[in-house]
Design a protein around this motif. Structure first.
Motif, PDB file in Angstrom:
ATOM      1  N   CYS A  76      -6.054   3.526  -3.260  1.00  0.00           N
ATOM      2  CA  CYS A  76      -4.824   3.230  -2.527  1.00  0.00           C
ATOM      3  C   CYS A  76      -4.616   4.241  -1.409  1.00  0.00           C
ATOM      4  CB  CYS A  76      -3.634   3.241  -3.480  1.00  0.00           C
ATOM      5  SG  CYS A  76      -2.064   2.997  -2.650  1.00  0.00           S
ATOM      6  N   ARG A  82      -2.749  -3.653  -2.650  1.00  0.00           N
ATOM      7  CA  ARG A  82      -2.970  -4.965  -3.264  1.00  0.00           C
ATOM      8  C   ARG A  82      -1.724  -5.470  -3.972  1.00  0.00           C
ATOM      9  NH1 ARG A  82      -6.478  -5.266  -8.662  1.00  0.00           N
ATOM     10  NH2 ARG A  82      -5.585  -7.345  -8.626  1.00  0.00           N
ATOM     11  N   PHE A  84      -0.557  -8.129  -7.383  1.00  0.00           N
ATOM     12  CA  PHE A  84      -1.093  -8.668  -8.626  1.00  0.00           C
ATOM     13  C   PHE A  84      -0.691 -10.121  -8.783  1.00  0.00           C
ATOM     14  CE2 PHE A  84      -1.101  -4.141  -9.573  1.00  0.00           C
ATOM     15  CZ  PHE A  84      -2.358  -4.002 -10.155  1.00  0.00           C
ATOM     16  N   ARG A 152       5.487  -4.108  -1.003  1.00  0.00           N
ATOM     17  CA  ARG A 152       5.027  -2.832  -1.555  1.00  0.00           C
ATOM     18  C   ARG A 152       3.624  -2.493  -1.072  1.00  0.00           C
ATOM     19  NH1 ARG A 152       6.233  -2.376  -7.946  1.00  0.00           N
ATOM     20  NH2 ARG A 152       4.409  -3.714  -7.926  1.00  0.00           N
ATOM     21  N   ALA A 153       2.751  -3.516  -1.095  1.00  0.00           N
ATOM     22  CA  ALA A 153       1.372  -3.284  -0.651  1.00  0.00           C
ATOM     23  C   ALA A 153       1.360  -2.827   0.808  1.00  0.00           C
ATOM     24  CB  ALA A 153       0.546  -4.548  -0.826  1.00  0.00           C
TER      25      ALA A 153
END
Lengths: 242, 305
Positions: A76, A82, A84, A152-153
């Protein structure tokens, strides 16, 4: 030069070959779709890239630097974010607090709280989620939680964002909305995007190139048009050979 | 800091600073006991409240600290022994941290409990082998000095919890409490963070144990490693509630005063009432006294608006 490169990546689970000598590269700023039936190895591929599962063999590099062998948090920080398939929000955090984790610990690594806030506020703005900033994440709808995963990613400051079925389970309107958001983020933030999607229309529209996986092997690579006409893809998907 | 909480902390500081000058051994005793539980509960919260890894073995650090002071008694200066106790406890946490923090949920609870018991029985066996059943300390310092050191430890523990709670590190810990896999994917180095929190939470109880050995003037492994200490800490943290230092403060004040009342009126009921309270809080007030106060305040504000 390729941005992300996979060379002969394999992964076995006991006797099962989940990925078999997968090789492809992703160019900087590209939107690459990954297609395949259930169990084709799409999510395993993501897990191997992000360090959640080590590959059995093969090498993955980002701008020539090895990613293989790094832990997920290290990957990260190298600039790979990424989502999920099954969303994993921080349920008791607000939307903003969810994003702050990404901004402070991801590749962006913003130390100051005020600066991190500002960074996340801009991402929320790009996604049209400003009004939900102070909502507890657990109170969001599924669509909201999927958008939070995406936000968030992006907030990690990733150059490469990998999206694992962010449209699954959404209504047609929400799918259209999500497609637009992804396209907008991709352009505005010059992101490289890897996208796994079962909603075929969205995948075909968004992707510049598509990689097709079948039983852990890459059976075709090409533009959406080429993939649509590819005989092997037809054989696998519709059981017909021309 | 808001004015109300500044006032609250100032009043508390005034009370605890006044107590040793009150001249009443009884009051000093209660004050000392509150400070001890405060130091233990705040330090426990650094790991267990913030990461959700509920440790049922906090006493192991306390016991190790006690033991170190007792075996080095009158061989090294006291201040050095107390600091060494903290270091020993921290070192122990550092060594066992990696394997222990790999298991989660109920397994972690049981493992920490078992670890504390294991150390206790190992020490008892070692002491028995050496032919020692209990050790006495002669020439321990006056209670006001013990009180003073404990005050410093309680303040340090409170500052530590509050500092971690507000920091970037604390945000990372709370993220991994919410969802460990997601936190790791977003760049939180979870293994290192958990271990650091574990070590930070171990140092102060080590020193508290050292100081309490001076208070009791003897050492017996079964008492220094009494699992009731760990359980009391958890009960206080749960009754207090929340992530900040105010929760444990409420829980400690409530339970210490309650136990004082009960010892006077009905000592045989203390454990029964403790059990009932525990059930009541877990079922009815899972967010503890702090959560209850905050909800009430919110509701009052909403009524006004």
């Amino acid at each position: 030069m390729s941005h992300l490169e996979l060379k002969n990546v394999s992964r076995n689970f006991g006797g099962l070959r989940a990925l078999s000598k997968v090789s492809f590269d992703v160019r900087r700023g590209e939107m690459l779709g990954i297609m395949g039936a259930n169990g084709a190895g799409k999510t395993t591929l993501f897990n191997v890239i992000t360090g959640h599962i080590p590959p059995s063999s093969g090498e993955i590099t980002l701008d020539g630097k090895r990613l293989t062998g790094l832990r997920p948090d290290q990957v990260c920080r190298q600039g790979v974010g990424r989502t999920f398939q099954i969303v994993k929000p921080f349920p008791n955090f607000t939307v903003m607090e969810n994003l702050l984790t990404a901004a402070m610990f991801g590749a962006a690594g913003i130390q100051g709280k005020a600066a991190a806030h500002e960074h996340c506020r801009r991402v929320l703005e790009d996604m049209g989620m400003t009004r939900q900033a102070d909502y507890p994440a657990r109170e969001l709808t599924l669509s909201g939680q999927k958008r939070l995963e995406l936000a968030r990613a992006v907030c990690t400051g990733a150059e490469i964002v990998m999206l694992d079925e962010v449209m699954a389970g959404l209504t047609p309107t929400e799918v259209a909305d999500m497609s637009n958001t992804i396209a907008r983020l991709h352009q505005k933030r010059k992101l490289t995007v890897l996208i796994i999607e079962h909603v075929m229309k969205a995948l075909m529209n968004l992707s510049e190139r598509i990689v097709v996986l079948h039983h852990g092997e890459v059976i075709a690579t090409g533009t959406p048009d080429e993939i649509g006409k590819h005989p092997k893809v037809h054989e696998v998907y519709f059981g017909e050979s021309r | 800091m808001k004015l109300s909480s500044a006032v609250l902390w100032a009043v508390l500081a005034a009370i605890f600073l006044y107590l040793p000058f009150s001249g009443s051994d009884y009051l000093i005793g209660i004050g000392l006991s509150m400070l001890m539980w405060l130091a233990l509960t705040q330090s426990w919260s650094v790991l267990s409240s913030l990461t959700g890894y509920i440790s049922l073995g906090h006493v192991v650090f306390y016991g190790l600290g006690s033991y170190l002071v007792v075996v080095t008694w009158q061989q090294i200066p006291l201040w050095l022994a107390i600091i060494a106790s903290g270091i020993l406890a921290g070192l122990f946490a550092f060594l066992v941290g990696s394997p222990v923090l790999r298991v989660r949920g109920p397994y972690f609870v049981i493992l920490t409990f078992g670890l504390a018991e294991l150390v206790k029985y190992l020490l008892m066996a070692a002491e028995a082998y050496m032919g020692i059943s209990s050790r006495l300390l002669f020439g321990t310092p006056d209670i006001t000095i013990i009180y003073g050191i404990m005050l410093v430890l309680a303040v340090a523990s409170t500052v530590l919890l509050e500092g971690v709670h507000r920091s970037r590190f604390g945000h990372g810990l709370k993220s991994l409490r919410e969802n460990e896999e997601a936190a790791e994917t977003l760049g939180v180095p979870i293994a290192r963070f958990k271990r650091t929190a574990f070590v930070l939470s171990a140092i102060i109880p080590g020193m508290v144990g050292a100081v309490m050995a001076l208070r009791s003037t003897y050492f017996e492994a079964s008492q220094a490693f009494d699992p009731m200490i760990s359980i009391n800490v958890i009960v206080m943290a749960i009754i207090g509630g929340g992530d900040s230092a105010r929760g444990p403060l409420l829980g400690v004040a409530f339970l210490v005063l309650l136990s004082e009342l009960l010892w006077v009126e009905a000592p045989q009921y203390y454990l029964i009432i403790l059990g009932c309270l525990m059930v009541l809080f877990v079922v009815k007030l899972p967010e503890g006294l702090l959560g209850w106060f905050q909800n009430r305040r919110r509701r009052l504000m909403e009524q006004k608006a």
